[in-house]
Write an enzyme that holds these catalytic residues in place. Structure first.
Site, short mmCIF file in Angstrom:
data_model
loop_
_atom_site.label_atom_id
_atom_site.label_comp_id
_atom_site.label_asym_id
_atom_site.label_seq_id
_atom_site.Cartn_x
_atom_site.Cartn_y
_atom_site.Cartn_z
N HIS A 104 -38.31 43.99 17.10
CA HIS A 104 -38.65 42.83 16.28
C HIS A 104 -39.35 41.77 17.12
O HIS A 104 -39.06 41.62 18.32
CB HIS A 104 -37.40 42.22 15.65
CG HIS A 104 -36.59 43.19 14.86
ND1 HIS A 104 -37.10 43.89 13.79
CD2 HIS A 104 -35.29 43.58 14.98
CE1 HIS A 104 -36.15 44.67 13.29
NE2 HIS A 104 -35.05 44.50 13.99
N GLU A 121 -31.01 39.35 16.17
CA GLU A 121 -29.89 39.78 15.34
C GLU A 121 -28.70 40.18 16.18
O GLU A 121 -28.78 40.24 17.42
CB GLU A 121 -30.32 40.96 14.45
CG GLU A 121 -30.78 42.18 15.24
CD GLU A 121 -31.45 43.24 14.37
OE1 GLU A 121 -31.52 43.07 13.14
OE2 GLU A 121 -31.89 44.25 14.93
N HIS A 179 -34.48 49.15 19.78
CA HIS A 179 -33.14 49.53 19.33
C HIS A 179 -33.23 50.43 18.10
O HIS A 179 -34.28 50.52 17.45
CB HIS A 179 -32.31 48.28 18.99
CG HIS A 179 -32.90 47.47 17.87
ND1 HIS A 179 -33.95 46.60 18.05
CD2 HIS A 179 -32.61 47.41 16.55
CE1 HIS A 179 -34.27 46.02 16.90
NE2 HIS A 179 -33.47 46.51 15.96
N ARG A 199 -42.07 49.60 13.79
CA ARG A 199 -41.56 50.94 14.11
C ARG A 199 -42.38 51.58 15.21
O ARG A 199 -43.60 51.66 15.13
CB ARG A 199 -41.59 51.84 12.88
CG ARG A 199 -40.71 51.41 11.73
CD ARG A 199 -40.64 52.49 10.66
NE ARG A 199 -40.15 51.92 9.42
CZ ARG A 199 -40.93 51.57 8.40
NH1 ARG A 199 -42.23 51.77 8.47
NH2 ARG A 199 -40.41 51.06 7.31
#
Length: 324
Positions: A104, A121, A179, A199
């Protein structure tokens, strides 16, 4: 109409995902047909805005509550300075299959869609099958050139760290950290209010429409923190009843774990709302004007001006606030 502040519970927005399953039904959640990978429990985003299902504001979207009650309910820190929306997105994830290898961006990335935030996150593992694992960061020495070569040669998995997981593990995932959740885990996710994912690899599998899902190689290579972004992991099984254990700390959220075994007197502050995620067990949530039963899988938004509240019963709770 003046509404007294009270704990808000929202109807989850369910998202079908190629990697999802039906495990969220174990929390008593109502799932539509299909492979449900994400339950957006508290959301104020164009791709999913949750509506209140309890009390005077039942049927009202989080966006409208934000517009009507502003900083009084959400706190002086309770807004994104970039787009004015609620700053966090709270999810439950059912990983019946492996998620894509992804990364991200930060708020500063120039390639962000207009109005979108970066995405830092954290994960709290609610359940994990024996042998479950995640992808968590790069192996030592992997730089952009090494990653580009690995992608070109079809060996990206050789660059990634695998980590075994079990229930109760906590992972902090700053933007820029490569991740992926893998099959066999159910996760509570507290994150910036963003739906931007790049991605790197998706196992060459078709998506829900039968087509290969889009990859975002250039954006991914641009935003990866090759020297690390400060990712941290921890076991939390030494939490002490009646005390908050900090399990993730960032500029965007602080997440703590608490064990409730006896009545626990707590209070909100005018700086930030409080989000409670019941991770395990059941009990009660009381405040000045009411109380209600709570159980695993339920999430509540406590307004900053709620004041005192009490947790009781036998349960594990995650508490999230926005730092001052």
């Amino acid at each position: 109409m003046t509404v007294k502040p009270y704990p808000l519970q929202f109807k989850a927005e369910m998202k079908e995902r190629i990697w999802g399953g039906r495990a969220l039904e174990n929390f008593g959640l109502e799932l539509p047909e299909g492979s449900i990978g994400e339950g957006w429990m508290i959301g104020d985003h164009p791709n999913g805005t949750t509506k209140v299902m309890n009390g005077e504001l039942a049927g009202t979207g989080l966006d409208h509550i934000r517009e009507a009650y502003g900083r009084e309910w959400f706190g002086t820190q309770g807004f994104s300075e970039k787009n004015g929306r609620f700053p966090l997105l709270i999810k439950l994830l059912d990983c019946n299959d492996d998620l894509s290898i992804q990364v991200h961006p930060t708020d500063a990335y120039e390639g962000l869609p207009e109005g979108e935030l970066g995405k830092t996150e954290m994960w709290y593992i609610l359940d994990a099958k024996p042998g479950a694992k995640i992808i968590y960061g790069l192996k030592d020495g992997v730089d952009r050139a090494a990653m580009e070569a690995a992608i070109a040669e079809g060996r990206i998995m050789d660059t990634l760290q695998e980590v075994s997981v079990e229930a109760g593990d906590a992972f902090y995932i700053p933007a820029g950290t490569v991740h992926a959740l893998c099959s066999g885990v159910v996760v509570a996710e507290i994150q910036q209010n963003s739906d931007t994912t790049y991605r790197l690899y998706d196992y060459d599998r078709p998506g829900l429409d039968g087509q290969l899902r889009e990859l975002h190689i250039e954006d991914s290579l641009n935003v990866i923190a090759y020297k690390g972004a400060g990712a941290q992991r921890m076991k939390t099984d030494n939490a002490v009843a009646g005390q908050w254990m900090t399990i993730a700390s960032s500029p965007y959220f602080i997440v703590e774990k608490g064990l409730v075994t006896a009545p626990w007197q707590l209070s909100t502050s005018l700086e930030s709302f409080v989000i409670l995620v019941v991770a395990e067990g059941e009990g009660r949530l009381k405040w000045a004007d009411g109380d209600q039963p709570v159980k695993a899988g339920e999430c509540f938004l406590l307004p900053a001006n709620l004041g005192g509240y009490e947790l009781s019963g036998s349960m594990t709770v995650l508490r999230s606030v926005v730092p001052a």
